[in-house]
Design an enzyme around this catalytic site. Structure first.
Site, PDB file in Angstrom:
ATOM      1  N   LYS A  22       0.839  -1.203   0.000  1.00  0.00           N
ATOM      2  CA  LYS A  22       0.000   0.000   0.000  1.00  0.00           C
ATOM      3  C   LYS A  22       0.870   1.247   0.000  1.00  0.00           C
ATOM      4  O   LYS A  22       0.679   2.153  -0.807  1.00  0.00           O
ATOM      5  CB  LYS A  22      -0.895  -0.002   1.254  1.00  0.00           C
ATOM      6  N   ASN A  23       1.833   1.291   0.921  1.00  0.00           N
ATOM      7  CA  ASN A  23       2.614   2.527   1.060  1.00  0.00           C
ATOM      8  C   ASN A  23       3.536   2.795  -0.127  1.00  0.00           C
ATOM      9  O   ASN A  23       3.896   3.940  -0.370  1.00  0.00           O
ATOM     10  CB  ASN A  23       3.423   2.505   2.365  1.00  0.00           C
ATOM     11  N   CYS A 118      -4.871   8.608   9.695  1.00  0.00           N
ATOM     12  CA  CYS A 118      -5.086   7.951  10.979  1.00  0.00           C
ATOM     13  C   CYS A 118      -4.913   8.945  12.123  1.00  0.00           C
ATOM     14  O   CYS A 118      -4.079   9.841  12.049  1.00  0.00           O
ATOM     15  CB  CYS A 118      -4.068   6.835  11.172  1.00  0.00           C
ATOM     16  N   ARG A 123       1.349  14.540  13.194  1.00  0.00           N
ATOM     17  CA  ARG A 123       1.737  14.330  11.802  1.00  0.00           C
ATOM     18  C   ARG A 123       1.777  15.627  10.976  1.00  0.00           C
ATOM     19  O   ARG A 123       1.044  15.793  10.007  1.00  0.00           O
ATOM     20  CB  ARG A 123       0.822  13.287  11.154  1.00  0.00           C
ATOM     21  N   ASP A 308       4.470   0.425  12.007  1.00  0.00           N
ATOM     22  CA  ASP A 308       3.242  -0.139  11.439  1.00  0.00           C
ATOM     23  C   ASP A 308       3.023  -1.601  11.821  1.00  0.00           C
ATOM     24  O   ASP A 308       1.992  -2.181  11.481  1.00  0.00           O
ATOM     25  CB  ASP A 308       3.239   0.000   9.906  1.00  0.00           C
ATOM     26  N   ARG A 400      -8.780   0.046   4.437  1.00  0.00           N
ATOM     27  CA  ARG A 400      -7.812   0.985   3.863  1.00  0.00           C
ATOM     28  C   ARG A 400      -6.498   0.265   3.546  1.00  0.00           C
ATOM     29  O   ARG A 400      -5.778   0.678   2.642  1.00  0.00           O
ATOM     30  CB  ARG A 400      -7.513   2.130   4.845  1.00  0.00           C
TER      31      ARG A 400
HETATM   32  C1  UD1 Z   1       4.681   6.724   6.350  1.00  0.00           C
HETATM   33  C2  UD1 Z   1       3.728   5.576   6.167  1.00  0.00           C
HETATM   34  C3  UD1 Z   1       3.109   5.163   7.487  1.00  0.00           C
HETATM   35  C4  UD1 Z   1       4.216   4.855   8.504  1.00  0.00           C
HETATM   36  C5  UD1 Z   1       5.194   6.013   8.592  1.00  0.00           C
HETATM   37  C6  UD1 Z   1       6.398   5.716   9.484  1.00  0.00           C
HETATM   38  C7  UD1 Z   1       2.893   5.956   3.923  1.00  0.00           C
HETATM   39  C8  UD1 Z   1       1.749   6.293   3.053  1.00  0.00           C
HETATM   40  N1  UD1 Z   1       2.685   5.978   5.250  1.00  0.00           N
HETATM   41  O1  UD1 Z   1       3.907   7.803   6.846  1.00  0.00           O
HETATM   42  O2  UD1 Z   1       2.303   4.005   7.277  1.00  0.00           O
HETATM   43  O3  UD1 Z   1       3.635   4.642   9.774  1.00  0.00           O
HETATM   44  O4  UD1 Z   1       5.694   6.342   7.287  1.00  0.00           O
HETATM   45  O5  UD1 Z   1       7.057   4.593   9.042  1.00  0.00           O
HETATM   46  O6  UD1 Z   1       3.971   5.616   3.449  1.00  0.00           O
HETATM   47  N2  UD1 Z   1       6.845  14.342  10.907  1.00  0.00           N
HETATM   48  C9  UD1 Z   1       7.019  15.648  11.240  1.00  0.00           C
HETATM   49  N3  UD1 Z   1       7.039  16.596  10.239  1.00  0.00           N
HETATM   50  C10 UD1 Z   1       6.902  16.241   8.931  1.00  0.00           C
HETATM   51  C11 UD1 Z   1       6.723  14.889   8.587  1.00  0.00           C
HETATM   52  C12 UD1 Z   1       6.690  13.946   9.612  1.00  0.00           C
HETATM   53  O7  UD1 Z   1       7.163  16.001  12.405  1.00  0.00           O
HETATM   54  O8  UD1 Z   1       6.945  17.137   8.068  1.00  0.00           O
HETATM   55  C13 UD1 Z   1       6.793  13.313  11.989  1.00  0.00           C
HETATM   56  C14 UD1 Z   1       5.437  12.655  12.071  1.00  0.00           C
HETATM   57  O9  UD1 Z   1       4.552  13.415  12.846  1.00  0.00           O
HETATM   58  C15 UD1 Z   1       5.779  11.333  12.701  1.00  0.00           C
HETATM   59  C16 UD1 Z   1       7.159  11.004  12.131  1.00  0.00           C
HETATM   60  O10 UD1 Z   1       7.682  12.256  11.664  1.00  0.00           O
HETATM   61  O11 UD1 Z   1       5.876  11.448  14.087  1.00  0.00           O
HETATM   62  C17 UD1 Z   1       7.160   9.990  11.011  1.00  0.00           C
HETATM   63  O12 UD1 Z   1       6.437  10.489   9.931  1.00  0.00           O
HETATM   64  P1  UD1 Z   1       6.754  10.092   8.426  1.00  0.00           P
HETATM   65  O13 UD1 Z   1       7.963   9.237   8.332  1.00  0.00           O
HETATM   66  O14 UD1 Z   1       6.692  11.331   7.608  1.00  0.00           O
HETATM   67  O15 UD1 Z   1       5.490   9.199   8.092  1.00  0.00           O
HETATM   68  P2  UD1 Z   1       4.509   9.299   6.856  1.00  0.00           P
HETATM   69  O16 UD1 Z   1       5.288   9.505   5.611  1.00  0.00           O
HETATM   70  O17 UD1 Z   1       3.381  10.193   7.152  1.00  0.00           O
END
Ligand code: UD1
Length: 422
Positions: A22-23, A118, A123, A308, A400
């Site tokens: 999915k991701n 979620c 985030r 995850d 999802r």
């Molecule tokens: C992706 C995955 C999700 C997984 C996560 C961590 C997809 C579609 N989703 O989510 O399933 O749980 O990686 O492996 O691929 N953060 C910030 N600022 C930002 C971006 C992120 O503070 O601009 C923080 C987030 O709040 C969180 C952490 O960084 O605490 C990890 O986020 P990130 O690695 O960006 O996850 P996603 O890409 O949203």
């Protein structure tokens, strides 16, 4: 709303087919925005998140043709009509933010609603924004939307990420393929889905090296072309089904599973007394004793233990012999499954980002509520070994991220059914 009913106590034996990730699909699909020519994805998973991304891309004017029951997706961005990702779609799924980088790169403009997804923490998007600004974009937040512009196009730059965010790495990687000059992404995420995206972008003509390490170098090119790309195996679905026979007993082969995708997870399983064997067809899993053993787990960016799989691992530790400590380091507020597992007889104490799980011999079936995607499936896993019936309500979260969970588990012997909601 549908629910899933599981009656525990049946050992599982057989083979489960693991779908495309999915991701990975959710970042490969917006990569189509970088090219006028079609992108064909094979091994795509059939999930509601994929439908949401399809709707988002269609709202931008992308033509999406779904074939072979959704396993093949052909995307074409030759006639784009919009560069605005609307709140009504973005609020359903955080990964919608992955259109930001490609839109900016090819159209020099993007208006993207701040995401939903979620309810597992704040985030934010600051890492994405700071990185794209370093590449020459101007980004303002107005009315809940990020208004981004790059007059004259993005420029290659040194882009250090303050945290190895998966989404930010993907957005910058896509943006950099069409930027002028060289981009160096430092502290890049190393997840297999990033490598899969880079592989696909290279097939489209991008010049990328270093994916899978913390430093990715991208040499911008003028245009990208057509490509056909198979979506990598879903390591989270893989890990989830690997836990099923550990919890319920029996022996299950996860077809398409590869050790390199789940190395740190398998290390923990082996410490818990689980046997994992890699064969050309996949990974075969069985526990060696009557119960798995307790083991401590800390979630980390790849190659560490994935956040995850934390909820599913907790379901297993609830019936393990001994006490385990689970530390969640990626998301705050990601223990919402704990109170539901406690309703099933688990002994869990949560303090901030740490959960202490004292294993019990048996859990008891109960009506429980799915709170997010991975939490939902952890409750189903727990139900596989619980005494009596577990009814997992609000399973729209589950759809999802997992295709036909009841069919996949049912085919290996689980007593499980979907109960249609009103
Ligand atoms: C992706 C995955 C999700 C997984 C996560 C961590 C997809 C579609 N989703 O989510 O399933 O749980 O990686 O492996 O691929 N953060 C910030 N600022 C930002 C971006 C992120 O503070 O601009 C923080 C987030 O709040 C969180 C952490 O960084 O605490 C990890 O986020 P990130 O690695 O960006 O996850 P996603 O890409 O949203």
């Amino acid at each position: 709303m549908d629910s899933i009913r599981v009656t525990g106590g049946k050992p599982l034996n057989g083979k489960i087919n693991i779908a495309g990730a999915k991701n990975a699909a959710l970042t490969l699909m917006p990569a189509t925005l970088l090219s006028e020519e079609p992108l064909t994805l094979t091994n795509a998973p059939r999930l509601s998140d994929i439908k949401t991304m399809t709707a988002l891309l269609q709202s931008l004017g992308v033509e999406v043709t779904s074939m072979q029951d959704g396993k093949v997706q052909v995307l074409s961005s030759h006639a784009m009509t919009s560069t605005t990702a609307d709140y009504e779609i973005v609020r359903k799924m955080r990964a919608s933010n992955l259109v930001l980088g490609p839109l900016l790169a090819r159209h020099h403009k993007a208006t993207v609603s701040l995401p939903g997804g979620c309810a597992i923490g704040a985030r934010p998007m600051d890492i994405h924004v700071t990185a794209l600004e370093a590449m020459g974009a101007t980004i303002d937040l107005r009315d809940g939307y990020l208004h981004a512009e790059a007059r004259g196009g993005l420029k290659g730059a040194k882009v250090p990420l303050r945290f190895a965010s998966v989404g930010a790495t993907e957005n910058v990687l896509m943006a950099a393929t069409l930027a002028k000059g060289t981009t160096l992404i430092e502290n890049a995420a190393r997840e297999p889905e990033i490598v899969d995206l880079a592989t696909c972008l290279r097939s489209m003509g991008a010049q990328i090296s270093g994916d899978g390490t913390s430093t990715i170098e991208v040499q911008g090119v003028d245009r990208l072309g057509a490509a056909t790309h198979p979506v990598v195996t879903d390591r989270i679905e893989l890990g989830t089904y690997m836990l099923a026979p550990v919890i319920a007993g029996g022996e299950v082969t996860c077809l398409g599973g590869r050790l390199d995708l789940v190395k740190s997870f398998v290390e923990k399983l082996e410490m818990a007394g689980v046997s994992v064997t890699e064969t050309p067809e996949g990974l075969t899993v069985k526990r060696t004793g009557d119960r798995p053993r307790a083991v401590d787990v800390t979630t980390e960016p790849f190659p560490g233990f994935p956040t995850d799989l934390q909820a599913q691992m907790m379901a297993m530790l609830c019936i393990a012999d001994g006490t385990s400590v689970l530390e969640e380091k990626i998301f705050e507020n990601r223990f919402m499954h704990a109170p539901e597992l406690i309703r099933m007889g688990a002994e869990i104490e949560v303090q901030g980002g740490t959960a202490t799980v004292a294993g019990v011999k048996k859990m008891k079936g109960a009506p429980v509520m799915a709170t997010d995607l991975r939490a939902s499936v952890s409750l189903i896993l727990a139900g596989l070994a619980a005494e009596g019936e577990t009814q997992v309500n609000r399973v729209y979260h589950l759809d999802r991220g997992y295709e036909h969970v009841e069919e996949k588990l049912g085919a290996v012997g689980a007593q499980i059914e979907r109960v249609p909601g009103s």
